[in-house]
Design an enzyme around this catalytic site. Structure first.
Site, PDB file in Angstrom:
ATOM      1  N   LYS A  26       0.836  -1.199   0.000  1.00  0.00           N
ATOM      2  CA  LYS A  26       0.000   0.000   0.000  1.00  0.00           C
ATOM      3  C   LYS A  26       0.881   1.264   0.000  1.00  0.00           C
ATOM      4  O   LYS A  26       2.014   1.220   0.440  1.00  0.00           O
ATOM      5  CB  LYS A  26      -0.868  -0.044   1.265  1.00  0.00           C
ATOM      6  N   GLY A  27       0.346   2.373  -0.484  1.00  0.00           N
ATOM      7  CA  GLY A  27       1.103   3.626  -0.504  1.00  0.00           C
ATOM      8  C   GLY A  27       1.431   4.110   0.906  1.00  0.00           C
ATOM      9  O   GLY A  27       0.615   3.987   1.813  1.00  0.00           O
ATOM     10  N   VAL A  29       3.791   3.038   3.108  1.00  0.00           N
ATOM     11  CA  VAL A  29       4.202   2.083   4.159  1.00  0.00           C
ATOM     12  C   VAL A  29       5.722   1.926   4.249  1.00  0.00           C
ATOM     13  O   VAL A  29       6.234   1.221   5.110  1.00  0.00           O
ATOM     14  CB  VAL A  29       3.537   0.689   3.956  1.00  0.00           C
ATOM     15  N   GLY A  30       6.448   2.574   3.331  1.00  0.00           N
ATOM     16  CA  GLY A  30       7.908   2.499   3.384  1.00  0.00           C
ATOM     17  C   GLY A  30       8.524   1.529   2.392  1.00  0.00           C
ATOM     18  O   GLY A  30       9.592   0.974   2.636  1.00  0.00           O
ATOM     19  N   ASP A  55       7.541   3.442  -9.699  1.00  0.00           N
ATOM     20  CA  ASP A  55       6.523   4.302  -9.089  1.00  0.00           C
ATOM     21  C   ASP A  55       6.652   5.700  -9.695  1.00  0.00           C
ATOM     22  O   ASP A  55       7.727   6.306  -9.619  1.00  0.00           O
ATOM     23  CB  ASP A  55       6.761   4.356  -7.578  1.00  0.00           C
ATOM     24  N   ASN A 252       6.424  -2.609   8.807  1.00  0.00           N
ATOM     25  CA  ASN A 252       7.165  -1.389   9.132  1.00  0.00           C
ATOM     26  C   ASN A 252       6.422  -0.559  10.182  1.00  0.00           C
ATOM     27  O   ASN A 252       5.235  -0.767  10.425  1.00  0.00           O
ATOM     28  CB  ASN A 252       7.363  -0.582   7.830  1.00  0.00           C
TER      29      ASN A 252
END
Length: 355
Positions: A26-27, A29-30, A55, A252
């Protein structure tokens, strides 16, 4: 959470046959931090490593604090780590050159939904394969884009078959038109067919490699929250459907139970996280799960990435689980001193404001 086995990414570093490592989730999250650190660790055990960002946000330059482009660039401070940033949603004119054949080819491609994006990805893979890197790490876009990226080989195979059938139906007419307008052999049946066949061969080869667990693996990055858990489950299911191997999850931004956690907010977040961490371990008991601590600062720059990389190969030990009582008390004292200093500064500001 005490009885949960702590995992690392050592299995990826030890798998010498790996050629492709995808990092996704998901966007926010690291993913970029994790893919950057994975590439740094791989560079210690492999002859040459390439990390590619697919990306459109391109955070790779921010992570390493170095400007990257669509050409592989040596990362500062490394003899064998290269990075490049590519945009899979390339415009038609960027896909080919200005010469007739490339222009026509990209126009033909544009007639089939989704194939232009897939073909630019194929061209990138073709380029990467000729470079002969030992392993290639993909820092992918958020989940939806990543799943589309993994569907590209299928999209391409269908699209190219459709284009070849169109060519067989209208090939004669097309040849008459090119002769009528005095166009050269580069526009002929054989030239177009050869280009399509070449592309199809690359795609079939890559598709085969992506589905080989000895050559390809996918690392899912997430945080211990509901939406991220849901997205990870969706991602794992889709990867299984595409027959792409995945057996590593990186969780994370975990708040560990350190004794200097005084904040009610942090304690509440810790309790919430514990619930989702238990669910991750229950759902993915056969995965290597690596937990990374939430830090007070961003991890940017080569030095910070290298320092944080130790948590990828050695499980993080919260202060409360360490045996050194003196160290724990010292840390608690320094935290209280910092809080006292902040309170005194705030009191001074309030006094000045009321005068």
């Amino acid at each position: 959470m005490g009885d949960q086995a702590e995992g690392t990414v050592s299995n990826i570093l030890q798998q010498e046959t790996l050629k492709w490592v995808f990092v996704g989730g998901k966007g926010g999250v690291g993913k970029t931090t994790c893919s950057s650190i994975l590439s740094i660790l791989l560079a210690t055990v492999r002859s040459s490593v390439l990390i590619i960002s697919t990306d459109p946000a391109h955070n790779l330059s921010d992570a390493f604090q170095q400007r990257f482009t669509k050409t592989p660039t040596l990362v500062n401070g490394f003899p064998n780590l290269y990075a490049m940033e590519v945009d899979p949603t390339v415009e038609h004119e960027e896909m080919g050159g200005s010469d007739g054949m490339d222009s026509l080819f990209s126009e033909l491609a544009g007639a089939i939904p989704g194939i232009d994006e897939a073909m630019s990805f194929a061209e990138m893979l073709k380029l990467v394969q000729t470079m002969d890197y030992s392993v290639i790490v993909f820092d992918t876009a958020p989940t939806g884009h990543t799943l589309r990226l993994l569907q590209f080989p299928t999209v391409l195979e269908k699209g190219l078959s459709k284009m070849m059938s169109l060519k067989s139906k209208f090939g004669g007419l097309f040849n008459q038109m090119t002769r009528m307008f005095g166009m050269g052999e580069e526009f002929g049946d054989d030239a177009i067919l050869g280009r399509l066949e070449g592309m199809k061969d690359v795609i079939e080869q890559v598709n085969k490699q992506f589905k080989d667990p000895d050559m390809t693996t996918f690392v899912c990055v997430c945080i211990p929250e509901f939406l991220s858990l849901y997205e990870t489950e969706r991602l794992v299911q889709e990867l299984t459907k595409f027959e792409i191997d995945t057996h590593n999850i990186i969780i994370n931004q975990v708040i560990f139970d350190d004794e200097d956690v005084e904040s009610k907010l942090l304690k509440a977040r810790m309790k919430m996280q514990r619930k989702y961490l238990d669910q991750f371990y229950m759902l993915y008991d056969d995965f290597n799960i690596t937990k990374l601590p939430l830090l007070p600062e961003e991890v940017t720059g080569v030095d910070a990435l290298k320092a944080f990389s130790r948590h990828f190969t050695t499980p993080y030990q919260p202060l409360s689980s360490r045996g050194d009582q003196v160290e724990r008390v010292q840390r608690k004292v320094s935290t209280l001193q910092r809080l006292l200093k902040e309170a005194e500064e705030e009191l001074e500001r309030v006094k000045r404001g009321s005068q």
